[in-house]
Design an enzyme around this catalytic site. Structure first.
Site, PDB file in Angstrom:
ATOM      1  N   GLU A 174       0.825  -1.216   0.000  1.00 51.02           N
ATOM      2  CA  GLU A 174       0.000   0.000   0.000  1.00 51.02           C
ATOM      3  C   GLU A 174       0.857   1.263   0.000  1.00 51.02           C
ATOM      4  O   GLU A 174       0.379   2.367   0.300  1.00 51.02           O
ATOM      5  CB  GLU A 174      -0.950  -0.031   1.199  1.00 51.02           C
ATOM      6  CG  GLU A 174      -1.892  -1.232   1.200  1.00 51.02           C
ATOM      7  CD  GLU A 174      -3.179  -1.032   0.385  1.00 51.02           C
ATOM      8  OE1 GLU A 174      -3.752   0.056   0.424  1.00 51.02           O
ATOM      9  OE2 GLU A 174      -3.608  -1.984  -0.297  1.00 51.02           O
ATOM     10  N   HIS A 249      -4.468   1.647   7.420  1.00 52.06           N
ATOM     11  CA  HIS A 249      -3.075   1.940   7.055  1.00 52.06           C
ATOM     12  C   HIS A 249      -2.374   2.469   8.305  1.00 52.06           C
ATOM     13  O   HIS A 249      -3.019   3.115   9.144  1.00 52.06           O
ATOM     14  CB  HIS A 249      -2.989   3.037   5.974  1.00 52.06           C
ATOM     15  CG  HIS A 249      -3.429   2.613   4.617  1.00 52.06           C
ATOM     16  ND1 HIS A 249      -4.217   3.403   3.806  1.00 52.06           N
ATOM     17  CD2 HIS A 249      -3.172   1.492   3.896  1.00 52.06           C
ATOM     18  CE1 HIS A 249      -4.437   2.792   2.657  1.00 52.06           C
ATOM     19  NE2 HIS A 249      -3.824   1.625   2.685  1.00 52.06           N
ATOM     20  N   CYS A 370      -2.960  11.231   3.643  1.00 57.37           N
ATOM     21  CA  CYS A 370      -3.300  10.313   2.544  1.00 57.37           C
ATOM     22  C   CYS A 370      -3.122  10.996   1.202  1.00 57.37           C
ATOM     23  O   CYS A 370      -2.823  10.353   0.198  1.00 57.37           O
ATOM     24  CB  CYS A 370      -4.758   9.874   2.623  1.00 57.37           C
ATOM     25  SG  CYS A 370      -5.176   8.980   4.109  1.00 57.37           S
TER      26      CYS A 370
HETATM   27  O1  SUG Z   1      -7.836   2.949   0.094  1.00 61.16           O
HETATM   28  N1  SUG Z   1     -10.583   5.103   0.236  1.00 61.16           N
HETATM   29  C1  SUG Z   1      -9.148   4.916   0.317  1.00 61.16           C
HETATM   30  C2  SUG Z   1      -8.539   5.853   1.328  1.00 61.16           C
HETATM   31  C3  SUG Z   1      -7.041   5.833   1.296  1.00 61.16           C
HETATM   32  C4  SUG Z   1      -6.415   6.511   2.451  1.00 61.16           C
HETATM   33  N2  SUG Z   1      -5.008   6.515   2.344  1.00 61.16           N
HETATM   34  C5  SUG Z   1      -4.147   6.498   3.380  1.00 61.16           C
HETATM   35  N3  SUG Z   1      -4.514   6.163   4.582  1.00 61.16           N
HETATM   36  N4  SUG Z   1      -2.924   6.714   3.125  1.00 61.16           N
HETATM   37  C6  SUG Z   1      -8.810   3.470   0.634  1.00 61.16           C
HETATM   38  O2  SUG Z   1      -9.504   2.888   1.474  1.00 61.16           O
HETATM   39  C7  SUG Z   1     -12.814   4.777  -0.703  1.00 61.16           C
HETATM   40  C8  SUG Z   1     -13.446   4.870  -2.063  1.00 61.16           C
HETATM   41  C9  SUG Z   1     -14.943   4.641  -2.017  1.00 61.16           C
HETATM   42  O3  SUG Z   1     -15.434   3.949  -1.110  1.00 61.16           O
HETATM   43  O4  SUG Z   1     -15.644   5.145  -2.922  1.00 61.16           O
HETATM   44  C10 SUG Z   1     -11.296   4.582  -0.748  1.00 61.16           C
HETATM   45  O5  SUG Z   1     -10.797   3.965  -1.669  1.00 61.16           O
END
Ligand code: SUG
Length: 446
Positions: A174, A249, A370
């Site tokens: 990730e 994460h 993020c």
């Molecule tokens: O991968 N949300 C992302 C958020 C990423 C956050 N990144 C970090 N923590 N670095 C994920 O879960 C949600 C999209 C949706 O549900 O439409 C989403 O992909």
């Protein structure tokens, strides 16, 4: 050598929506099917970039990816012209159309893991795009991510952009969301800290409810690709109970910069040993580590997850002050707000807190950290970066006008069936590549 940390934020794409695609990410699930505002989302992110650039920080922008991904839908067996592919997917498998339409590449902390040249044996900056294989909508990002990174960081004497690791559960990666670098100064060798959720071959503690996305094997493979010395890497396992509490994460429970680690007391398995190991490795570099640990009694994990206190950016301003960039949800949770007030009142390493409205991204589980990929660059490397991506007043104004012209103010799940959205997106992205001077970046331009 003198170096700075540049932050590359993902520009929110025109298809930003709430599809509830990320099981284990509490915000994504709880906002499923609500109506998104892509224009507000993009402007909120752009405003953060501008304000950080105004502080004198090096701030770059990474373009959105083309969505909906017709390529994914065709790979899944939908055929015909573009409009027919979208119509059939909307009717027969709306969840796949949603996966193909997510603007999730905006969260560039998941774009790649980056090791600065001060840490690598060939003295080049190494990038490994993350395979993001635990979620379909994110697993389709890495190819375009690699192309974007190779376009922006193209000078082979300074930059290496690797292939993503094979996308299989044993190698779930990730990116920088599970990677932190500690050092006495950005241009000096550092300790790279890899946090994983589980190991495929050393099974032990595991979350029970939600998936652990990052594996130890993936973290180790990235370190190997980057040629990192064993004496300069530390691995830690994320506390599996925290994954079950919504910490999908590591950057939802810990952030680090230079000689500071800011984290919750429940972040890691065998936390005291993790601190000892980091301190020992830092001492080996003649550096130290200051840990700011937040106790559960002051800020519960539930408050940390809902406020994204630790999904903050810890940044060094050119005037030497260290600032913590937090989302406004931190001000809305009394325990978190009180804790932040105490943080800057003392004599600790954090001097200032900056608060941002990132509500649209937050509703999908994406806070300030993020949205950004950190890349440490020395002067020669910085000069070799493709120049059109640095945020200044002029680029801010152009991007702001571009968002205004091309983005919708409301996008509901049913709107993903509208074939017009693809055309609008392509028109917008075509113009964006001119604004950022990126050439023909997208498949539809080739
Ligand atoms: O991968 N949300 C992302 C958020 C990423 C956050 N990144 C970090 N923590 N670095 C994920 O879960 C949600 C999209 C949706 O549900 O439409 C989403 O992909």
């Amino acid at each position: 050598m003198a170096a700075i940390e540049a932050n590359f934020d993902g520009l929110v794409g025109p298809t930003h929506n709430y599809a509830g695609l990320s099981f284990g990410n509490v915000a994504s699930r709880s906002n499923e099917k609500s109506v998104a505002n892509p224009r507000a989302a993009a402007k909120q992110g752009l405003r953060k970039m501008k304000q950080l650039a105004d502080l004198g920080l090096a701030q770059g922008v990474l373009p959105p990816q083309e969505r909906p991904s017709l390529r994914l839908l065709r790979d899944l067996g939908f055929s015909g012209d573009d409009a027919r592919v979208i119509a059939r997917a909307a009717k027969e498998a709306p969840e796949l159309l949603a996966a193909a339409s997510s603007a999730s590449a905006m969260w560039t902390a998941n774009a790649a893991t980056v090791s600065p040249s001060a840490d690598t044996p060939d003295a080049r900056v190494h990038f490994t795009p993350a395979n993001l294989c635990s979620k379909l909508h994110r697993a389709i990002e890495h190819e375009a991510t690699r192309r974007t990174l190779r376009t922006i960081f193209s000078a082979p004497e300074h930059f290496v952009v690797h292939e993503a690791l094979p996308g299989t559960p044993a190698l779930g990666d990730e990116g920088a969301a599970n990677h932190t670098r500690f050092c006495a100064g950005y241009g000096m060798p550092g300790v790279e800290f890899f946090v994983y959720g589980r190991s495929e071959y050393r099974p032990g503690l595991q979350p029970q409810r939600y998936p652990a996305r990052q594996t130890f094997e993936a973290s180790r493979a990235v370190a190997q690709h980057h040629g990192l010395r064993e004496s300069a890497t530390v691995y830690a396992q994320q506390n599996p109970d925290m994954i079950d509490a919504g910490v999908f994460h590591n950057d939802v429970i810990a952030v680090g910069n230079l000689q500071t680690l800011f984290c919750h007391e429940k972040a890691f398995v065998e936390q005291a040993q993790v601190y000892d190991s980091l301190r020992e490795h830092m001492a080996g570099l003649g550096a130290r580590l200051e840990v700011i640990e937040v106790p559960e009694a002051q800020v519960s994990v539930a408050d940390a997850v809902s406020s994204y206190l630790f999904n903050s950016q810890l940044l060094l301003r050119p005037d030497g002050r260290q600032v913590l960039v937090v989302p406004q949800e931190c001000r809305e949770r009394p325990a978190v707000a009180a804790w932040l007030d105490g943080l800057t009142a003392g004599t600790g390493p954090i001097d200032e807190v900056l608060v941002f409205d990132l509500r649209e991204s937050m509703k999908n589980g994406g806070g300030p950290a993020c949205l950004r990929l950190r890349v440490v660059l020395n002067e020669a490397e910085r000069a070799a970066v493709r120049p059109g991506i640095w945020i200044d007043d002029a680029l801010f104004a152009r991007l702001d006008g571009w968002i205004e012209r091309h983005y919708r103010e409301a996008l509901a799940p049913a709107d993903l069936a509208d074939p017009q959205l693809l055309l609008e997106s392509r028109t917008a992205l075509d113009e964006l590549t001119q604004i950022l001077d990126l050439g023909s970046l997208y498949d539809f331009q080739r």
